[in-house]
Design a protein around this motif. Structure first.
Motif, PDB file in Angstrom:
ATOM      1  N   UNK A 115      30.960  84.483 -10.747  1.00 56.12           N
ATOM      2  CA  UNK A 115      30.100  83.483 -10.767  1.00 56.12           C
ATOM      3  C   UNK A 115      28.832  83.878 -11.839  1.00 56.12           C
ATOM      4  N   UNK A 116      29.132  84.563 -12.803  1.00 55.29           N
ATOM      5  CA  UNK A 116      28.091  84.799 -14.019  1.00 55.29           C
ATOM      6  C   UNK A 116      27.691  83.524 -14.624  1.00 55.29           C
ATOM      7  N   UNK A 117      26.130  83.402 -14.865  1.00 57.44           N
ATOM      8  CA  UNK A 117      26.074  82.142 -15.554  1.00 57.44           C
ATOM      9  C   UNK A 117      26.725  82.023 -17.112  1.00 57.44           C
ATOM     10  N   UNK A 118      27.113  81.224 -17.367  1.00 59.13           N
ATOM     11  CA  UNK A 118      28.056  81.090 -18.560  1.00 59.13           C
ATOM     12  C   UNK A 118      27.281  81.070 -19.744  1.00 59.13           C
ATOM     13  N   UNK A 119      26.221  80.169 -19.645  1.00 60.42           N
ATOM     14  CA  UNK A 119      25.082  79.954 -20.659  1.00 60.42           C
ATOM     15  C   UNK A 119      24.567  81.447 -21.345  1.00 60.42           C
ATOM     16  N   UNK A 120      23.996  82.230 -20.033  1.00 64.03           N
ATOM     17  CA  UNK A 120      23.622  83.564 -20.330  1.00 64.03           C
ATOM     18  C   UNK A 120      24.573  84.503 -21.116  1.00 64.03           C
ATOM     19  N   UNK A 121      25.976  84.332 -20.558  1.00 65.98           N
ATOM     20  CA  UNK A 121      26.910  85.053 -21.122  1.00 65.98           C
ATOM     21  C   UNK A 121      26.857  84.767 -22.747  1.00 65.98           C
ATOM     22  N   UNK A 122      27.245  83.492 -22.977  1.00 63.82           N
ATOM     23  CA  UNK A 122      27.177  83.013 -24.485  1.00 63.82           C
ATOM     24  C   UNK A 122      25.774  83.501 -25.226  1.00 63.82           C
ATOM     25  N   UNK A 123      24.720  83.356 -24.608  1.00 60.09           N
ATOM     26  CA  UNK A 123      23.540  83.726 -25.236  1.00 60.09           C
ATOM     27  C   UNK A 123      23.386  85.208 -25.690  1.00 60.09           C
ATOM     28  N   UNK A 124      23.747  86.023 -24.591  1.00 62.75           N
ATOM     29  CA  UNK A 124      23.694  87.548 -25.029  1.00 62.75           C
ATOM     30  C   UNK A 124      25.051  87.981 -26.037  1.00 62.75           C
ATOM     31  N   UNK A 125      26.075  87.051 -25.941  1.00 60.76           N
ATOM     32  CA  UNK A 125      26.932  87.421 -27.273  1.00 60.76           C
ATOM     33  C   UNK A 125      26.626  86.829 -28.547  1.00 60.76           C
ATOM     34  N   UNK A 166      35.928  83.957 -20.615  1.00 61.71           N
ATOM     35  CA  UNK A 166      35.666  83.204 -19.426  1.00 61.71           C
ATOM     36  C   UNK A 166      36.860  82.889 -18.930  1.00 61.71           C
ATOM     37  N   UNK A 167      36.894  82.341 -17.561  1.00 64.09           N
ATOM     38  CA  UNK A 167      37.888  81.857 -16.810  1.00 64.09           C
ATOM     39  C   UNK A 167      38.472  80.610 -17.469  1.00 64.09           C
ATOM     40  N   UNK A 168      39.781  80.140 -17.092  1.00 67.36           N
ATOM     41  CA  UNK A 168      40.409  78.996 -17.499  1.00 67.36           C
ATOM     42  C   UNK A 168      39.417  77.884 -16.994  1.00 67.36           C
ATOM     43  N   UNK A 169      39.260  77.870 -15.844  1.00 66.85           N
ATOM     44  CA  UNK A 169      38.597  76.425 -15.225  1.00 66.85           C
ATOM     45  C   UNK A 169      36.853  76.362 -15.890  1.00 66.85           C
ATOM     46  N   UNK A 170      36.204  77.446 -16.191  1.00 64.09           N
ATOM     47  CA  UNK A 170      35.089  77.632 -16.925  1.00 64.09           C
ATOM     48  C   UNK A 170      35.264  76.935 -18.068  1.00 64.09           C
ATOM     49  N   UNK A 171      36.077  77.412 -18.965  1.00 69.69           N
ATOM     50  CA  UNK A 171      36.416  76.788 -20.156  1.00 69.69           C
ATOM     51  C   UNK A 171      36.633  75.299 -20.085  1.00 69.69           C
ATOM     52  N   UNK A 172      37.208  74.954 -18.913  1.00 64.70           N
ATOM     53  CA  UNK A 172      37.476  73.321 -18.870  1.00 64.70           C
ATOM     54  C   UNK A 172      36.570  72.502 -18.562  1.00 64.70           C
ATOM     55  N   UNK A 173      35.434  73.076 -17.919  1.00 66.51           N
ATOM     56  CA  UNK A 173      34.204  72.466 -17.681  1.00 66.51           C
ATOM     57  C   UNK A 173      33.260  72.310 -18.891  1.00 66.51           C
ATOM     58  N   UNK A 174      33.593  73.099 -20.066  1.00 66.25           N
ATOM     59  CA  UNK A 174      32.612  72.803 -21.050  1.00 66.25           C
ATOM     60  C   UNK A 174      32.670  71.448 -21.776  1.00 66.25           C
ATOM     61  N   UNK A 175      33.813  70.959 -22.203  1.00 67.99           N
ATOM     62  CA  UNK A 175      33.847  69.635 -22.592  1.00 67.99           C
ATOM     63  C   UNK A 175      33.155  68.485 -21.864  1.00 67.99           C
ATOM     64  N   UNK A 176      33.379  68.584 -20.472  1.00 66.02           N
ATOM     65  CA  UNK A 176      32.884  67.848 -19.702  1.00 66.02           C
ATOM     66  C   UNK A 176      31.361  67.734 -19.774  1.00 66.02           C
ATOM     67  N   UNK A 228      22.939  73.521 -17.968  1.00 70.48           N
ATOM     68  CA  UNK A 228      23.858  72.701 -16.881  1.00 70.48           C
ATOM     69  C   UNK A 228      23.828  73.471 -15.574  1.00 70.48           C
ATOM     70  N   UNK A 229      23.551  75.000 -15.803  1.00 77.00           N
ATOM     71  CA  UNK A 229      23.708  75.650 -14.540  1.00 77.00           C
ATOM     72  C   UNK A 229      25.299  76.138 -14.393  1.00 77.00           C
ATOM     73  N   UNK A 230      26.207  75.970 -15.117  1.00 76.91           N
ATOM     74  CA  UNK A 230      27.714  76.339 -15.044  1.00 76.91           C
ATOM     75  C   UNK A 230      27.804  77.875 -14.830  1.00 76.91           C
ATOM     76  N   UNK A 231      28.477  78.174 -14.036  1.00 78.26           N
ATOM     77  CA  UNK A 231      28.679  79.485 -13.463  1.00 78.26           C
ATOM     78  C   UNK A 231      30.206  79.860 -13.476  1.00 78.26           C
ATOM     79  N   UNK A 232      30.607  81.044 -13.966  1.00 78.98           N
ATOM     80  CA  UNK A 232      31.950  81.508 -14.117  1.00 78.98           C
ATOM     81  C   UNK A 232      32.917  81.247 -12.888  1.00 78.98           C
ATOM     82  N   UNK A 233      33.817  80.595 -13.126  1.00 73.75           N
ATOM     83  CA  UNK A 233      34.758  80.286 -12.114  1.00 73.75           C
ATOM     84  C   UNK A 233      35.927  81.334 -11.761  1.00 73.75           C
ATOM     85  N   UNK A 234      35.774  82.554 -12.691  1.00 70.68           N
ATOM     86  CA  UNK A 234      36.703  83.493 -12.378  1.00 70.68           C
ATOM     87  C   UNK A 234      36.451  84.537 -11.233  1.00 70.68           C
ATOM     88  N   UNK A 235      35.540  84.414 -10.420  1.00 67.38           N
ATOM     89  CA  UNK A 235      35.199  84.938  -9.463  1.00 67.38           C
ATOM     90  C   UNK A 235      33.661  85.823  -9.339  1.00 67.38           C
TER      91      UNK A 235
END
Ligand code: FMN
Lengths: 617, 186
Positions: free
Chosen positions: A191-201, A341-351, A182-189
């Motif tokens: 801008x780290x790719x969210x998918x990458x963060x999840x993948x590493x974890x 992840x930031x609040x707004x980042x998480x809120x993007x996930x279900x969408x 999806x290309x989602x990036x962190x909204x907390x400042x």
């Protein structure tokens, strides 16, 4: 409310709840976000309750008490469905009339309509108001459709169906893959790719893994995270549960600042409701997944929004950052792999899960996908929360949506990215807003603060304000941040007080460089940005302060004097009456005079004088 | 074992060492005030910054917390390192001009005077060695940091005379600037 034991049971409930809804039934959505509450929303809600009862309308109309609609400048905002009529600046006294005229007789109350700041025309429907028309409210749009304390409301608009889908159809890897694509990036400042963060974890080794919501939101003037949590807490929680599934975490946290009581209350209610339905707890929807969420409350230190400081704070230690030579995705909370992840980042996930990564990645620019919520504040006509696709230009945000500058003043700059962001001048108004472009311009996306400034804002004063904020919020652990900020603050203070000297700018630049290069965390490493970016675009303003001891914007009090123009003064005595210092004297119908030794340069005389006779220079 | 390069020389050392540890063992000079070999690294004074030329995090890094890894290329004496270090010295000197140990160390690196003046003078540079010594060696946790930013200080809880301090003197012993004095109690 019974526990849902399977996805089938959830689907049945979902059908039931949507079936109950009658889209034609009139409803009144009153904004009761913190902004509107400050403007009297509680009184408006009470009035509606009372009048609906008195007029025996409870069968005919539904009253919906919602979270923030975004148009804070015009609160209390009331939205009437099904027509989509928007009434603004509603007072409790307007309520009987709204029910009688609009609800019962389809009559529009002109007085309560929004008047276009440019054309002067009254606008009836929310969707036609420029503030809303130019937005794309993917995340924030549900706020005005639901009661945030009702999980059923959330389910009835499609809530938790992304979770149900993930649990029934998708492997954890596939979820990570979708978020990655999806290309989602962190909204907390950052801008780290969210998918990458999840993948590493996911890949990191650990018996237990954590997922955390960062709801510390410490930037002055920013309140989008608060408004999502207040207005749609389940959307954030659903995102978190999906994230937990993806990285196989069993324990989550929300780190929320103490200053957000309503957000905390609504999120706590959401957690309880989610547990009752079985979206949290053991064997979620019969999938075998176990997961629950704890609340950690922060004391409101800005630095505790930083990932390592935040985790230290949750552990009960002093909230100060550590060196990040190992990442928190590998060793985070309690030394275990952690996704923050930031609040707004998480809120993007279900969408994204609901609409698909293909759809999501169509929105935005090449490297910044989706929308971003900005808190548009300062000298702009329509202050409020604004959600636009990435790549929308600053001009569109400030002028089309924001309605331009207050009192027809001239735009000077917009400060973006919070205290460690920077200013963007008029010449860059057509800059499409995304992570890279803002950074190139010497500012940053940050968490989405946007402070609009006009000709009456002094850029040295602006830099000083943010440097002072960061000086007070620095944890004090490392030398460059702690000592550098106090030195910068002192030098800037000297400049604004007429004690600036040659070499000050060079020393400030050197300090900025050292802080950026050697600070332990991003607070110190970006603390010089407000200075550097104002210097980059407004160097002449600094020089005038230092060399000519003048403040062209008339903000720095030590550098301005108030006098009365003999030709214009009519001796009306108004200024003398209003002056809080008794610094103005003069006979009726004779020239007045300001005693400089008493004058505190508050500007009240300027506002009081009807003849423009008070000169500031 | 890990192979890496420090100031153009190749080294092969055990896993898990920091750049500073290897440097000190091999006579490569790096100034530091908040490091002690028997205490956890803290990364606060920022005097031990080195330049990572090739590695996961290129740029300036604190050598006391950065672990060596295969293929890492580090330099301790680039212009970037020297210039930033000079200013960090200046910042510390402005804060603690009366600390002999600090002035001596700064002199070794050619800094004799700070361009910056600062009114709150003292000897403590907030390196936290005392706090760590008390926690990790004496295992008393009698002192810790209090307040934040420029207000930060090392103190006992609520600034009261500590009931758990055993007067072992470890804090004064590790203090690099002579900021802690031991008084005889009656
Ligand atoms: C000083 C400082 C303050 C921060 N404050 C916040 C904050 O209030 N909220 C937030 O979400 N991220 C904040 N961050 C960013 C976090 O460290 C982290 O990058 C973020 O929460 C990760 O989530 P994301 O990838 O969804 O953006 C802050 C960072 C720094 C350096």
């Amino acid at each position: 409310m019974a526990k849902l034991k399977s996805v089938k049971e959830f689907e049945k409930l979902h059908k039931q709840l949507t079936g109950k809804k009658n889209p034609k039934k009139p409803s009144i959505a009153v904004c009761a976000g913190t902004g509107c509450v400050a403007l009297g929303a509680t009184g408006v809600v009470d009035a509606f309750k009372k009048e609906i009862k008195r007029m025996k309308l409870s069968e005919k109309v539904e009253l919906l008490i919602t979270g923030c609609h975004g148009f804070c400048e015009r609160g209390v905002v009331v939205l009437l469905r099904p027509e989509g009529i928007l009434y603004q600046r509603v007072k409790p006294a307007d309520v009987p009339e709204i029910l009688e005229k609009t609800i019962l007789n389809n009559e529009i109350i002109e007085r309560l309509l929004y008047e276009d700041t440019v054309t002067g025309k009254k606008i009836v429907h929310e969707k036609d108001i420029p503030f809303y028309k130019h937005q794309d409210r993917l995340i924030f749009g549900s706020n005005n459709q639901i009661n945030p304390t009702s999980i059923d409301d959330y389910i009835s608009i499609g809530g938790y169906s992304a979770l149900a889908r993930v649990l029934s159809d998708m492997k954890p890897e596939a979820v990570v893959d979708v978020i990655n694509k999806s290309g989602l990036r962190g909204r907390g400042g950052g801008g780290f790719p969210t998918g990458k963060k999840w993948e590493y974890c996911r890949r990191a080794e650990g018996d237990i893994k954590y997922v955390i919501i960062n709801a510390d939101e410490g930037d002055p003037g920013a309140y989008m995270d608060r408004s999502i949590l207040e207005g749609n807490p389940h959307s954030v929680l659903e995102g978190l549960i999906i994230g937990a599934y993806a990285v196989e975490s069993t324990e989550g946290y929300i780190y929320v600042r103490q200053e957000y009581p309503l957000a905390l209350e609504h999120f706590t209610t959401a957690l309880d409701a989610a547990r009752k339905y079985g979206f949290l707890g053991k064997n979620i929807l019969g999938s075998g997944m176990n997961f629950d969420v704890k609340i950690a409350r922060g004391g409101g230190a800005f630095v505790c929004g930083e990932s390592t400081a935040l985790m230290a704070s949750i552990e009960g230690r002093v909230g100060e950052p550590r060196a990040k030579h190992f990442h928190t995705v590998e060793r985070g909370l309690h030394e275990s792999p952690t996704v923050l992840n930031n609040v707004e980042t998480w809120a993007n996930v279900p969408v994204i899960i609901n609409k698909g990564w293909e759809w999501f990645s169509e929105i935005g620019t090449d490297r910044s996908k989706g929308t971003k919520i900005f808190s548009l504040v300062g000298k702009v006509n329509n202050t409020g929360l604004v959600e636009v696709p990435m790549g929308t230009t600053l001009r569109q945000i400030i002028f089309d949506i924001g309605g331009g500058i207050q009192n027809n003043k001239k735009f000077k700059a917009v400060q973006t990215g919070g205290p460690s962001g920077g200013v963007v001048p008029e010449s860059l108004l057509d800059l499409p807003v995304d992570f890279e472009r803002l950074t190139e311009a010497g500012s940053m996306m940050g968490s989405g603060g946007m402070i609009v400034m006009d000709e009456n804002n002094c850029m040295v004063d602006v830099a000083k304000y943010f440097v002072d904020f960061l000086k007070d919020e620095s944890c004090g652990k490392c030398t460059p941040c702690r000592e550098g900020l106090i030195q910068m603050s002192e030098i800037l203070k000297d400049i604004t007080e007429g004690n600036g000297k040659e070499g000050d700018l060079e020393l400030l630049e050197e300090l900025s460089w050292v802080m950026t290069e050697t600070s332990l965390c991003a607070l110190g490493a970006s603390a010089a940005f407000p200075f550097l970016s104002t210097l980059r675009y407004f160097r002449d303003e600094y020089e005038v302060h230092i060399k000519e001891k003048r403040c062209p914007a008339h903000v720095c009090k030590a550098l301005i004097t108030y006098t009365i123009n003999a030709k214009k003064c009519t001796g009306c005595t108004l200024c003398a009456l209003k002056c809080p210092q008794d610094a103005i004297s003069g006979e009726k119908k004779a020239l007045h005079e300001i005693d400089q030794s008493k004058c505190i340069k508050c500007g009240i005389c300027v506002d009081a004088c009807k003849f423009d006779a008070v000169i500031v220079d | 074992m890990v192979k890496f390069t420090l100031n153009d020389r190749d080294y092969e050392v055990e896993d898990g060492k920091t750049i500073l540890e290897v440097a000190l063992e091999n006579g490569v000079k790096i100034p530091t005030l908040c490091y002690h070999k028997d205490l956890t690294s803290y990364g606060a004074c920022r005097l031990c910054m080195v330049e990572i030329i090739d590695g996961a995090r290129p740029g300036l890094q604190a050598s006391c917390t950065y672990k060596v890894s295969d293929g890492l290329v580090v330099k301790t004496d680039t212009e970037r390192v020297k210039k930033t270090r000079d200013i960090v010295f200046e910042l510390l000197l402005a804060r603690c001009p009366d600390s002999e140990k600090l002035t001596k160390l700064a002199e070794e690196y050619g800094i004799t005077k700070s361009r910056i003046e600062w009114k709150d003078k003292g000897k403590c540079i907030l390196c936290g060695l005392c706090v760590r010594a008390c926690a990790e060696v004496s295992q008393r946790n009698a002192i810790n940091f209090a307040f934040r930013g420029i207000e930060r200080q090392v103190n006992t809880p609520f600034k009261r005379i500590s009931q758990i301090c055993i007067g072992c003197g470890a804090c004064a012993y590790v203090c690099p600037t002579g900021a802690i004095e031991i008084e005889e109690a009656d």
